[in-house]
Design an enzyme around this catalytic site. Structure first.
Site, short mmCIF file in Angstrom:
data_model
loop_
_atom_site.label_atom_id
_atom_site.label_comp_id
_atom_site.label_asym_id
_atom_site.label_seq_id
_atom_site.Cartn_x
_atom_site.Cartn_y
_atom_site.Cartn_z
N ASP A 11 -75.66 -36.21 -26.26
CA ASP A 11 -74.88 -34.99 -26.24
C ASP A 11 -75.61 -33.92 -25.61
O ASP A 11 -76.65 -33.55 -25.84
CB ASP A 11 -74.68 -34.42 -27.76
CG ASP A 11 -73.56 -35.35 -28.46
OD1 ASP A 11 -72.87 -36.09 -27.91
OD2 ASP A 11 -73.60 -35.16 -29.78
N ASP A 130 -62.23 -37.07 -32.49
CA ASP A 130 -62.74 -36.24 -33.31
C ASP A 130 -62.15 -35.87 -34.63
O ASP A 130 -61.02 -35.20 -34.45
CB ASP A 130 -63.48 -35.07 -32.68
CG ASP A 130 -64.42 -35.18 -31.45
OD1 ASP A 130 -65.15 -36.26 -31.39
OD2 ASP A 130 -64.30 -34.25 -30.58
#
Length: 305
Positions: A11, A130
């Site tokens: 990330d 998500d």
């Protein structure tokens, strides 16, 4: 039997690898290129690079970091964040990505998934989902998540001072970190969020997974927002529900804290691959250690020669 894959996830924010808890409380985890080289040397099966604020900030993925990462590794590279068009996909593939991950743009314009699959092949197109364990049918999207009236999503995650870290996310009273494996009564649902977990969509995660498969997605990257960064293990109910709903590979993401969790996600959750961040980034375990553990517990993995 096909080997299960272990996939470190980078990330990236402001050119640095970061890792947080439930998409917030980010802490620095190093240089993305150096991390990619290290994971390649350790024998990771693939690498995922996510520019986690690109969609929220309305900008393109950091191409220079992608290019430098791709130049130094031999394993397949998936890149996501800020991808909005076929031209964006083409640019990333030319920069060295093997696959691209679509999330916000796919929900805003589902036709992009089918257009991308036709243009570049389904094998290049990953749809990231998500998902937040949810609200019962008819319940407000972020009820009980401490979001102030008029606040757009889950900014700051809105937890009141002194409130348990995950209150309102389907956790029993007094259960601040571990989660129930299954919902107690009724049907468990998971809502899809976009813009790096900032905006609820009202879409059911399992139904969205079915839809993107029909549109031509070749793989699904499934992240439990409830479990992300907690070390409590994958949301096995979510992972299994999506894996059983589609025929394309599912990558489980969010919550690995012990090697046992990898086995659970791949066996009990029926995922085809496990995405890993904190467990590897902060030196708790290495890729070879994780693969040895899985091999010893009967999970087929690709071992180094």
């Amino acid at each position: 039997m096909l080997c299960k894959r272990l996939i470190p996830c980078l990330d990236v924010k402001d050119g640095r690898v970061v890792k947080g808890v439930r998409f917030v409380e980010l802490r620095d985890a190093g240089d993305p290129v150096a991390a990619a080289l290290a994971y390649d040397a350790q024998g990771a099966d693939e690498l995922v690079f996510l520019d986690i604020t690109a969609s929220h900030e309305g900008r393109a993925t950091m191409l220079d970091v992608v290019r430098r990462t791709a130049e130094g590794i031999y394993m397949p590279l998936t890149v996501g964040g800020g991808i909005r068009s076929l031209e964006d996909i083409r640019t990333l593939l030319r920069a060295g990505a093997d696959k691209v991950s679509l999330n916000t743009a796919a929900l805003e314009r589902p036709g992009l998934v089918s257009e991308a699959a036709r243009a570049f092949g389904s094998q290049c197109i990953v749809v990231a989902i998500d998902a937040l364990r949810g609200a019962a049918e008819g319940e407000p999207a972020v009820a009980g998540r401490g979001v102030a009236e008029g606040e757009p999503a889950v900014a700051g995650r809105g937890v009141a001072e002194g409130e348990p870290a995950v209150a309102g996310r389907g956790v029993a009273e007094g259960e601040p970190s571990e989660y129930k494996r299954e919902a107690s009564g009724g049907t468990t649902s998971w809502q899809v969020f976009t813009h790096g977990g900032r905006r609820p969509t009202g879409r059911d995660a399992v139904e969205w997974a079915r839809e993107v498969e029909k549109l031509g997605a070749g793989e699904i990257l499934l992240t439990s927002m409830d479990r992300d960064g907690t070390g409590a293990g994958y949301d096995l109910a979510l992972t299994r529900a999506v894996a059983e709903a589609v025929s394309v590979p599912v990558i489980a993401s969010g919550g690995v804290g012990r090697l046992e969790h990898l086995r659970e996600g791949l066996v009990e959750g029926r995922a085809d691959a496990a995405l890993v961040a904190s467990l590897f980034h902060f030196g708790q375990h290495t890729v070879p250690e994780a693969k040895r553990y899985l091999d010893e517990h009967g999970v087929p993995v690709r071992l180094a020669p």
